[in-house]
Write a protein that holds these residues in place. Structure first.
Motif, PDB file in Angstrom:
ATOM      1  N   TYR A   1     -76.730  56.773 -35.135  1.00  0.00           N
ATOM      2  CA  TYR A   1     -77.218  57.399 -33.806  1.00  0.00           C
ATOM      3  C   TYR A   1     -77.601  58.948 -33.671  1.00  0.00           C
ATOM      4  CZ  TYR A   1     -74.531  53.041 -31.981  1.00  0.00           C
ATOM      5  OH  TYR A   1     -74.169  52.069 -31.693  1.00  0.00           O
ATOM      6  N   LEU A   2     -77.904  59.509 -34.997  1.00  0.00           N
ATOM      7  CA  LEU A   2     -78.354  60.829 -34.966  1.00  0.00           C
ATOM      8  C   LEU A   2     -79.433  60.830 -35.936  1.00  0.00           C
ATOM      9  CD1 LEU A   2     -75.172  61.108 -34.496  1.00  0.00           C
ATOM     10  CD2 LEU A   2     -75.197  63.343 -35.539  1.00  0.00           C
ATOM     11  N   PRO A   3     -80.377  61.717 -35.502  1.00  0.00           N
ATOM     12  CA  PRO A   3     -81.611  61.911 -36.536  1.00  0.00           C
ATOM     13  C   PRO A   3     -81.132  62.273 -38.009  1.00  0.00           C
ATOM     14  CG  PRO A   3     -82.071  63.082 -34.532  1.00  0.00           C
ATOM     15  CD  PRO A   3     -80.525  62.695 -34.437  1.00  0.00           C
ATOM     16  N   ALA A   4     -81.878  61.826 -39.048  1.00  0.00           N
ATOM     17  CA  ALA A   4     -81.746  62.067 -40.324  1.00  0.00           C
ATOM     18  C   ALA A   4     -81.317  63.713 -40.717  1.00  0.00           C
ATOM     19  CB  ALA A   4     -82.468  61.779 -41.121  1.00  0.00           C
ATOM     20  N   ARG A   5     -81.859  64.639 -39.814  1.00  0.00           N
ATOM     21  CA  ARG A   5     -81.832  66.007 -40.130  1.00  0.00           C
ATOM     22  C   ARG A   5     -80.361  66.651 -39.792  1.00  0.00           C
ATOM     23  NH1 ARG A   5     -86.302  69.251 -38.014  1.00  0.00           N
ATOM     24  NH2 ARG A   5     -85.212  71.038 -38.707  1.00  0.00           N
ATOM     25  N   LEU A   6     -79.749  65.765 -38.543  1.00  0.00           N
ATOM     26  CA  LEU A   6     -78.560  66.327 -38.295  1.00  0.00           C
ATOM     27  C   LEU A   6     -77.378  65.665 -39.213  1.00  0.00           C
ATOM     28  CD1 LEU A   6     -78.907  66.059 -34.496  1.00  0.00           C
ATOM     29  CD2 LEU A   6     -78.781  67.885 -35.884  1.00  0.00           C
ATOM     30  N   GLU A   7     -76.099  66.417 -39.206  1.00  0.00           N
ATOM     31  CA  GLU A   7     -75.083  65.980 -39.839  1.00  0.00           C
ATOM     32  C   GLU A   7     -74.078  65.648 -38.786  1.00  0.00           C
ATOM     33  OE1 GLU A   7     -74.487  65.294 -43.131  1.00  0.00           O
ATOM     34  OE2 GLU A   7     -76.458  65.965 -43.615  1.00  0.00           O
ATOM     35  N   VAL A   8     -73.355  64.641 -38.962  1.00  0.00           N
ATOM     36  CA  VAL A   8     -72.255  64.308 -38.114  1.00  0.00           C
ATOM     37  C   VAL A   8     -70.996  65.480 -37.981  1.00  0.00           C
ATOM     38  CG1 VAL A   8     -70.424  62.498 -37.455  1.00  0.00           C
ATOM     39  CG2 VAL A   8     -72.817  61.860 -37.949  1.00  0.00           C
ATOM     40  N   ASP A   9     -70.803  66.168 -37.099  1.00  0.00           N
ATOM     41  CA  ASP A   9     -69.764  67.271 -37.265  1.00  0.00           C
ATOM     42  C   ASP A   9     -68.214  66.676 -37.159  1.00  0.00           C
ATOM     43  OD1 ASP A   9     -68.816  69.721 -37.573  1.00  0.00           O
ATOM     44  OD2 ASP A   9     -69.431  70.530 -35.561  1.00  0.00           O
ATOM     45  N   THR A  10     -67.472  66.783 -38.116  1.00  0.00           N
ATOM     46  CA  THR A  10     -66.240  66.380 -38.058  1.00  0.00           C
ATOM     47  C   THR A  10     -65.257  67.403 -38.290  1.00  0.00           C
ATOM     48  OG1 THR A  10     -66.047  66.524 -40.756  1.00  0.00           O
ATOM     49  CG2 THR A  10     -67.054  64.412 -39.423  1.00  0.00           C
ATOM     50  N   PHE A  11     -63.959  67.037 -37.692  1.00  0.00           N
ATOM     51  CA  PHE A  11     -62.733  67.846 -37.779  1.00  0.00           C
ATOM     52  C   PHE A  11     -61.688  67.013 -38.599  1.00  0.00           C
ATOM     53  CE2 PHE A  11     -58.723  69.311 -36.388  1.00  0.00           C
ATOM     54  CZ  PHE A  11     -58.598  70.573 -36.053  1.00  0.00           C
ATOM     55  N   GLU A  12     -61.318  67.805 -39.765  1.00  0.00           N
ATOM     56  CA  GLU A  12     -60.276  67.466 -40.796  1.00  0.00           C
ATOM     57  C   GLU A  12     -60.949  65.944 -41.179  1.00  0.00           C
ATOM     58  OE1 GLU A  12     -56.329  67.698 -39.208  1.00  0.00           O
ATOM     59  OE2 GLU A  12     -56.568  69.741 -39.408  1.00  0.00           O
ATOM     60  N   GLY A  13     -62.149  65.689 -41.249  1.00  0.00           N
ATOM     61  CA  GLY A  13     -62.663  64.518 -41.666  1.00  0.00           C
ATOM     62  C   GLY A  13     -62.908  63.403 -40.721  1.00  0.00           C
ATOM     63  N   GLN A  14     -62.518  63.732 -39.693  1.00  0.00           N
ATOM     64  CA  GLN A  14     -62.814  62.845 -38.455  1.00  0.00           C
ATOM     65  C   GLN A  14     -63.943  63.154 -37.542  1.00  0.00           C
ATOM     66  OE1 GLN A  14     -61.965  59.403 -38.107  1.00  0.00           O
ATOM     67  NE2 GLN A  14     -59.609  59.763 -37.851  1.00  0.00           N
TER      68      GLN A  14
ATOM     69  N   LEU B   1     -63.755  66.251 -16.874  1.00  0.00           N
ATOM     70  CA  LEU B   1     -62.818  65.865 -17.774  1.00  0.00           C
ATOM     71  C   LEU B   1     -63.239  65.561 -19.102  1.00  0.00           C
ATOM     72  CD1 LEU B   1     -60.013  64.403 -18.222  1.00  0.00           C
ATOM     73  CD2 LEU B   1     -60.903  62.129 -17.469  1.00  0.00           C
ATOM     74  N   PHE B   2     -62.728  65.852 -20.171  1.00  0.00           N
ATOM     75  CA  PHE B   2     -63.028  65.566 -21.676  1.00  0.00           C
ATOM     76  C   PHE B   2     -62.251  64.554 -21.946  1.00  0.00           C
ATOM     77  CE2 PHE B   2     -63.969  70.253 -21.520  1.00  0.00           C
ATOM     78  CZ  PHE B   2     -65.422  70.259 -22.146  1.00  0.00           C
ATOM     79  N   ALA B   3     -62.851  63.451 -22.451  1.00  0.00           N
ATOM     80  CA  ALA B   3     -62.040  62.364 -22.750  1.00  0.00           C
ATOM     81  C   ALA B   3     -62.589  61.909 -24.409  1.00  0.00           C
ATOM     82  CB  ALA B   3     -61.982  61.052 -21.998  1.00  0.00           C
ATOM     83  N   HIS B   4     -61.856  61.854 -25.332  1.00  0.00           N
ATOM     84  CA  HIS B   4     -62.117  61.634 -26.762  1.00  0.00           C
ATOM     85  C   HIS B   4     -61.505  60.594 -27.457  1.00  0.00           C
ATOM     86  CE1 HIS B   4     -64.275  65.621 -25.814  1.00  0.00           C
ATOM     87  NE2 HIS B   4     -65.309  65.340 -26.668  1.00  0.00           N
ATOM     88  N   TRP B   5     -62.185  59.999 -28.530  1.00  0.00           N
ATOM     89  CA  TRP B   5     -61.619  59.224 -29.518  1.00  0.00           C
ATOM     90  C   TRP B   5     -61.885  59.647 -30.717  1.00  0.00           C
ATOM     91  CZ3 TRP B   5     -63.759  57.495 -24.804  1.00  0.00           C
ATOM     92  CH2 TRP B   5     -62.609  56.895 -24.041  1.00  0.00           C
ATOM     93  N   PRO B   6     -61.128  59.576 -31.965  1.00  0.00           N
ATOM     94  CA  PRO B   6     -61.460  59.852 -33.297  1.00  0.00           C
ATOM     95  C   PRO B   6     -62.219  58.456 -33.773  1.00  0.00           C
ATOM     96  CG  PRO B   6     -59.137  59.268 -33.063  1.00  0.00           C
ATOM     97  CD  PRO B   6     -59.675  59.302 -31.772  1.00  0.00           C
ATOM     98  N   VAL B   7     -63.486  58.689 -34.430  1.00  0.00           N
ATOM     99  CA  VAL B   7     -64.079  57.537 -34.817  1.00  0.00           C
ATOM    100  C   VAL B   7     -64.573  57.946 -36.453  1.00  0.00           C
ATOM    101  CG1 VAL B   7     -64.910  56.661 -32.859  1.00  0.00           C
ATOM    102  CG2 VAL B   7     -66.014  58.413 -34.020  1.00  0.00           C
TER     103      VAL B   7
END
Length: 240
Positions: A30-43, A16-22
């Protein structure tokens, strides 16, 4: 470029995939500096995924009785590095002690010991979990859901594709907090056919998984996708 080494085969089921937009800024710490948070339409999106992993075996070798299956419950978001999208795990609770040790030691992933049951009754699935990893913030989980009608194959550019069709993972070590602050980073690859997704109806959701990471309790019900069983090949990790 040399081809990647395939390390093992697995089958994922009862997923089961259960997701919330944040907001993306919520996940930045929660991510190392080298990683970018991936977003979908800015979310940004934060997910909880229970499933059963079975038929676990090194490539070319038979499965070992008693070590070839486990239940897993992971907390995830999505990240990119140099344009390559992947999954970033905050935690992966699992039932097989040797598997947890191997994943932490060999794959540098933040796996944690847990008691998990995942059962099916008349087409309805129920997962119950309790984290037991010494020295970690406790967490519990209980969910009941019923898979529904099959969905069309997810297409690039859609939210379904963004959340489910991920063929890379990133990790910075078995200790998430140390990894976020450190300089080590690995990228792993998975190979599988596209997911066959289904609608899902939730009858129960009671979880402290996100809260165990210091994240706020999500507002509203999650976006759900159930998934048909899928065979997966795990490939080697490489430092990036």
């Amino acid at each position: 470029m040399r081809s990647r080494l395939h390390l093992m085969r697995q089958r994922w089921s009862n997923l089961l995939f259960a997701h919330w937009p944040v907001p993306p800024e919520l996940l930045r710490p929660y991510l190392p500096a080298r990683l970018e948070v991936d977003t979908f339409e800015g979310q940004a999106w934060l997910g909880v995924v229970p499933f059963t992993m079975s038929h676990i075996r090194p490539l070319g070798l038979p499965a070992v009785p008693g070590l070839s299956a486990l239940h897993e419950l992971n907390v995830r978001t999505y990240a990119t590095l140099d344009g390559v999208p992947g999954v970033w795990f905050l935690s992966l609770d699992a039932t097989q002690p040797l598997g947890v040790w191997a994943a932490r030691t060999l794959f540098h992933l933040p796996y944690l010991h847990a008691r998990i049951s995942l059962t099916e009754t008349a087409g309805t699935l129920r997962a119950v979990a309790e984290r037991t990893h010494r020295g970690m913030v406790p967490a519990t989980f209980a969910a009941t859901w019923t898979p529904g009608a099959a969905l069309p194959l997810a297409q690039p550019g859609t939210l379904e594709y963004f959340l489910t069709e991920r063929y890379h993972l990133y990790t910075a070590g078995a200790n998430l907090q140390q990894g976020v602050q450190g300089s080590s980073l690995w990228r792993g690859c998975l190979w599988h056919e596209p997911w066959t997704l289904r609608e899902a109806t939730l009858q129960e959701w009671d979880s402290t998984l996100l809260e165990s990471h210091g994240l706020p309790t999500p507002v509203g019900p999650p976006l759900l996708y159930a998934a048909e069983p899928l065979d997966v090949q795990v490939q080697e990790l490489r430092r990036v």
